[in-house]
Design a protein around this motif. Structure first.
Motif, mmCIF file in Angstrom:
data_model
loop_
_atom_site.group_PDB
_atom_site.id
_atom_site.type_symbol
_atom_site.label_atom_id
_atom_site.label_comp_id
_atom_site.label_asym_id
_atom_site.label_seq_id
_atom_site.Cartn_x
_atom_site.Cartn_y
_atom_site.Cartn_z
ATOM 1 N N ILE A 119 0.821 -1.210 0.000
ATOM 2 C CA ILE A 119 0.000 0.000 0.000
ATOM 3 C C ILE A 119 0.855 1.260 0.000
ATOM 4 C CG2 ILE A 119 -1.719 1.314 1.304
ATOM 5 C CD1 ILE A 119 -2.782 -1.445 2.304
ATOM 6 N N GLU A 120 1.952 1.260 0.759
ATOM 7 C CA GLU A 120 2.791 2.461 0.826
ATOM 8 C C GLU A 120 3.374 2.795 -0.544
ATOM 9 O OE1 GLU A 120 6.406 4.397 3.499
ATOM 10 O OE2 GLU A 120 6.020 2.232 3.608
ATOM 11 N N ALA A 121 3.817 1.772 -1.277
ATOM 12 C CA ALA A 121 4.355 2.017 -2.618
ATOM 13 C C ALA A 121 3.270 2.600 -3.525
ATOM 14 C CB ALA A 121 4.903 0.727 -3.203
ATOM 15 N N CYS A 122 2.067 2.041 -3.444
ATOM 16 C CA CYS A 122 0.963 2.558 -4.254
ATOM 17 C C CYS A 122 0.660 4.014 -3.909
ATOM 18 C CB CYS A 122 -0.281 1.703 -4.055
ATOM 19 S SG CYS A 122 -0.186 0.052 -4.802
ATOM 20 N N ALA A 123 0.659 4.327 -2.624
ATOM 21 C CA ALA A 123 0.326 5.682 -2.188
ATOM 22 C C ALA A 123 1.328 6.710 -2.702
ATOM 23 C CB ALA A 123 0.245 5.740 -0.666
ATOM 24 N N VAL A 124 2.576 6.297 -2.861
ATOM 25 C CA VAL A 124 3.604 7.193 -3.404
ATOM 26 C C VAL A 124 3.423 7.377 -4.906
ATOM 27 C CG1 VAL A 124 6.108 7.472 -3.732
ATOM 28 C CG2 VAL A 124 5.229 6.699 -1.543
ATOM 29 N N GLY A 125 2.678 6.463 -5.552
ATOM 30 C CA GLY A 125 2.393 6.593 -6.970
ATOM 31 C C GLY A 125 3.419 5.915 -7.857
ATOM 32 N N VAL A 126 3.968 4.803 -7.386
ATOM 33 C CA VAL A 126 4.943 4.061 -8.174
ATOM 34 C C VAL A 126 4.312 2.746 -8.632
ATOM 35 C CG1 VAL A 126 5.948 2.967 -6.114
ATOM 36 C CG2 VAL A 126 7.313 3.143 -8.167
ATOM 37 N N PRO A 127 4.531 2.337 -9.891
ATOM 38 C CA PRO A 127 4.004 1.040 -10.337
ATOM 39 C C PRO A 127 4.656 -0.095 -9.568
ATOM 40 C CG PRO A 127 5.411 2.027 -12.025
ATOM 41 C CD PRO A 127 5.224 3.055 -10.967
ATOM 42 N N VAL A 128 3.894 -1.152 -9.293
ATOM 43 C CA VAL A 128 4.328 -2.209 -8.382
ATOM 44 C C VAL A 128 4.311 -3.573 -9.061
ATOM 45 C CG1 VAL A 128 3.729 -3.449 -6.250
ATOM 46 C CG2 VAL A 128 3.591 -0.956 -6.322
ATOM 47 N N LEU A 129 5.351 -4.359 -8.792
ATOM 48 C CA LEU A 129 5.395 -5.773 -9.122
ATOM 49 C C LEU A 129 5.451 -6.553 -7.821
ATOM 50 C CD1 LEU A 129 8.073 -5.722 -11.980
ATOM 51 C CD2 LEU A 129 5.610 -5.883 -12.249
ATOM 52 N N ILE A 130 4.810 -7.718 -7.792
ATOM 53 C CA ILE A 130 4.802 -8.529 -6.575
ATOM 54 C C ILE A 130 4.760 -10.000 -6.974
ATOM 55 C CG2 ILE A 130 2.282 -8.622 -6.252
ATOM 56 C CD1 ILE A 130 2.871 -8.045 -3.220
ATOM 57 N N GLY A 131 5.317 -10.858 -6.133
ATOM 58 C CA GLY A 131 5.382 -12.282 -6.430
ATOM 59 C C GLY A 131 4.079 -13.006 -6.147
ATOM 60 N N PRO A 132 4.090 -14.338 -6.245
ATOM 61 C CA PRO A 132 2.850 -15.120 -6.131
ATOM 62 C C PRO A 132 2.405 -15.386 -4.702
ATOM 63 C CG PRO A 132 4.691 -16.579 -6.596
ATOM 64 C CD PRO A 132 5.236 -15.186 -6.648
ATOM 65 N N HIS A 133 3.310 -15.267 -3.735
ATOM 66 C CA HIS A 133 3.010 -15.688 -2.358
ATOM 67 C C HIS A 133 2.590 -14.477 -1.518
ATOM 68 C CE1 HIS A 133 4.692 -19.580 -3.395
ATOM 69 N NE2 HIS A 133 5.775 -18.972 -3.845
ATOM 70 N N VAL A 134 1.298 -14.185 -1.507
ATOM 71 C CA VAL A 134 0.796 -12.981 -0.843
ATOM 72 C C VAL A 134 -0.351 -13.322 0.108
ATOM 73 C CG1 VAL A 134 1.510 -11.410 -2.684
ATOM 74 C CG2 VAL A 134 -0.723 -12.526 -2.831
ATOM 75 N N PHE A 135 -0.280 -14.501 0.757
ATOM 76 C CA PHE A 135 -1.430 -14.939 1.551
ATOM 77 C C PHE A 135 -1.701 -14.041 2.757
ATOM 78 C CE2 PHE A 135 2.231 -17.751 2.482
ATOM 79 C CZ PHE A 135 2.457 -17.470 3.830
ATOM 80 N N ASN A 136 -0.752 -13.220 3.184
ATOM 81 C CA ASN A 136 -1.024 -12.268 4.263
ATOM 82 C C ASN A 136 -1.647 -10.968 3.759
ATOM 83 O OD1 ASN A 136 -0.086 -13.885 6.369
ATOM 84 N ND2 ASN A 136 2.023 -13.205 6.097
ATOM 85 N N PHE A 137 -1.658 -10.777 2.446
ATOM 86 C CA PHE A 137 -2.191 -9.546 1.854
ATOM 87 C C PHE A 137 -3.050 -9.881 0.634
ATOM 88 C CE2 PHE A 137 1.668 -8.514 4.111
ATOM 89 C CZ PHE A 137 1.345 -7.363 4.806
ATOM 90 N N THR A 138 -3.822 -10.960 0.743
ATOM 91 C CA THR A 138 -4.578 -11.461 -0.398
ATOM 92 C C THR A 138 -5.538 -10.417 -0.961
ATOM 93 O OG1 THR A 138 -4.463 -13.694 0.535
ATOM 94 C CG2 THR A 138 -6.100 -13.303 -1.189
ATOM 95 N N GLN A 139 -6.357 -9.813 -0.095
ATOM 96 C CA GLN A 139 -7.375 -8.882 -0.557
ATOM 97 C C GLN A 139 -6.760 -7.624 -1.153
ATOM 98 O OE1 GLN A 139 -10.873 -9.681 -0.319
ATOM 99 N NE2 GLN A 139 -10.792 -8.107 -1.913
ATOM 100 N N ALA A 140 -5.783 -7.043 -0.449
ATOM 101 C CA ALA A 140 -5.149 -5.815 -0.940
ATOM 102 C C ALA A 140 -4.476 -6.060 -2.283
ATOM 103 C CB ALA A 140 -4.143 -5.288 0.075
ATOM 104 N N THR A 141 -3.815 -7.211 -2.429
ATOM 105 C CA THR A 141 -3.147 -7.521 -3.695
ATOM 106 C C THR A 141 -4.157 -7.694 -4.820
ATOM 107 O OG1 THR A 141 -1.329 -8.601 -2.511
ATOM 108 C CG2 THR A 141 -1.564 -9.101 -4.848
ATOM 109 N N ALA A 142 -5.213 -8.454 -4.555
ATOM 110 C CA ALA A 142 -6.238 -8.678 -5.586
ATOM 111 C C ALA A 142 -6.871 -7.362 -6.017
ATOM 112 C CB ALA A 142 -7.295 -9.640 -5.061
ATOM 113 N N ASP A 143 -7.182 -6.502 -5.058
ATOM 114 C CA ASP A 143 -7.799 -5.210 -5.386
ATOM 115 C C ASP A 143 -6.844 -4.327 -6.189
ATOM 116 O OD1 ASP A 143 -10.056 -6.005 -4.022
ATOM 117 O OD2 ASP A 143 -9.598 -4.864 -2.199
#
Length: 431
Positions: free
Chosen positions: A347-371
């Motif tokens: 979320i912090e990276a998004c708030a700064v306005g930078v495009p984001v890449l993330i890996g497949p293992h996001v089970f602690n942030f499932t909803q935020a990643t999907a959104d």
């Protein structure tokens, strides 16, 4: 029976827990400090202190930072109250000191033994306890219930993996989660799992991390660094975990972008030297943030010498500057996600306005990643080779980078407001 077994196990492992603290202190000295607090031997409140005490438990750095807007809002709404912030790690405690200074009291949360928890509660006499996100300590919950301390699981999340593990204990799990006075969940999916585990009075209020503000001076610092880098392409690999740095460096080696710069920021400070050695072993020229760009930003002046052209990796070995690293980069990769570690906060990276890449293992942030993916702010990759290809594509397509950055900022802004909703609920529980 499970409760008795749990408490007996704590009696057995408490000496080993202290030994582990001492072993970890070889890399991070803070682990050998304030050990008495981990057994409930903290200063506590003065006997004549009648101000209502709001106790907030934030286990480590991420939870401490997520609690910042909530703590500020609570102090603004109830200036007569005091706040006690507890942690489990020195990193969390240091972050609390950096963010709040003397505005809050602080100590470590005691180990989950009945006598240590009672000693802690009697010394501090909290009017309200807030546990951030996922910390569940059965004895602590039980003792708070017996001593009539309302305990709220705040910004609560429950991944599918954690739900399956907790469900294995059946009735015991329902008794534990049923001990919370309220549960304030991040998403409907979290709320559904928590209800199934026995939680009562569950309300969906959103994610507090959307309300975290990156200070303007931090953004300005990052922009000054970006100017010092020159025209070269820059990406940041943020909050990487053990085993991931090697994969990130593989992706960097595969990247066919001339004169690119990688900012590599390990999540845990005790690993800075280890990661620096890994970078050098790969034959890459490295500079440390702690030895470069340390000139203070004067008002209206960058005051920073250019980064030498031969530097290929800038090691982010500083605390509290993640927002600056994002502001200095064209693209961000969020660590904890290339290996099955659950991911880290995007979320912090998004708030700064930078495009984001993330890996497949996001089970602690499932909803935020999907959104975020649905909003066009984030691209999810499956491994280091896909990470390299994703970086390559974005570096070659400036309009897409710009569009993703705008979508990221809009996504973060759209989900704000959880703090105000949470404070409204919590004020009803305070005397």
């Amino acid at each position: 029976m499970l409760r008795a077994l749990y408490r007996a196990l704590w009696w057995l492992i408490a000496p080993l827990a202290v030994l582990r603290l001492l072993l970890r202190s070889r890399k991070e000295r803070g682990y050998r400090e304030h050990i008495g607090e981990r057994f409930g031997r903290s200063a506590g409140r003065r006997p004549d202190d009648a101000a209502p005490l709001i106790w907030v438990h934030a286990v480590s750095v991420g939870e401490t930072r997520a609690a910042e807007p909530l703590i500020n809002a609570l102090l603004a709404a109830r200036p007569d109250a005091r706040v006690l912030l507890t942690h489990m790690t020195p990193g969390g405690r240091a972050t609390g000191e950096q963010l709040y200074g003397e505005r809050v009291l602080r100590c470590y949360l005691p180990y989950d033994l009945p006598h240590t928890v009672r000693r802690f509660l009697r010394a501090w006499r909290p009017a309200l306890g807030l546990i951030m996100e996922t910390e569940v300590w059965p004895t602590l919950i039980d003792e708070c219930r017996q001593m009539n301390v309302p305990l709220v699981l705040t910004n609560a999340r429950m991944s599918a993996r954690s739900y399956r593990r907790a469900s294995m204990f059946g009735r015991a799990t329902r008794e534990v989660f049923g001990g919370f006075s309220r549960v304030l969940a991040q998403s409907p999916a979290d709320a559904e799992r928590l209800l199934a585990l026995g939680a009562r009075k569950v309300t969906v209020l959103g994610n507090l991390k959307f309300d975290m503000d990156t200070p303007a001076e931090t953004i300005a610092r990052g922009r000054a660094w970006r100017a010092a880098f020159g025209a070269r392409p820059v990406w940041v690999a943020a909050s990487t975990r053990e085993g991931e740095e090697a994969l990130v460096l593989q992706a960097f080696a595969a990247l066919e972008v001339e004169h690119a710069l990688l900012i590599l920021v390990p999540r845990h400070p005790q690993r800075f030297d280890e990661v620096a050695a890994l970078i050098e072993k790969q034959g890459l020229r490295c500079a440390r943030r702690s030895s470069w760009g340390s000139a203070a930003l004067a008002s209206g002046s960058d005051g920073i010498a250019p980064l030498p052209d031969e530097v290929e990796v800038l090691l982010g070995d500083s605390m509290g500057e993640m927002g600056a690293y994002y502001a200095a980069a064209d693209i961000a990769f969020i660590g904890g996600s290339l290996l099955p570690l659950g991911g880290q906060n995007l979320i912090e990276a998004c708030a700064v306005g930078v495009p984001v890449l993330i890996g497949p293992h996001v089970f602690n942030f499932t909803q935020a990643t999907a959104d975020a993916v649905a909003a066009g702010a984030v691209i999810q990759v499956q491994d280091w080779s896909e990470l390299a290809r994703g970086l390559q594509a974005l570096f070659n397509d400036r309009p897409q980078r710009t569009a993703m950055g705008a979508a990221a900022a809009a996504f973060a802004a759209r989900h704000r407001g959880a703090t105000a909703r949470t404070v409204e609920v919590l004020l009803t529980l305070l005397p």
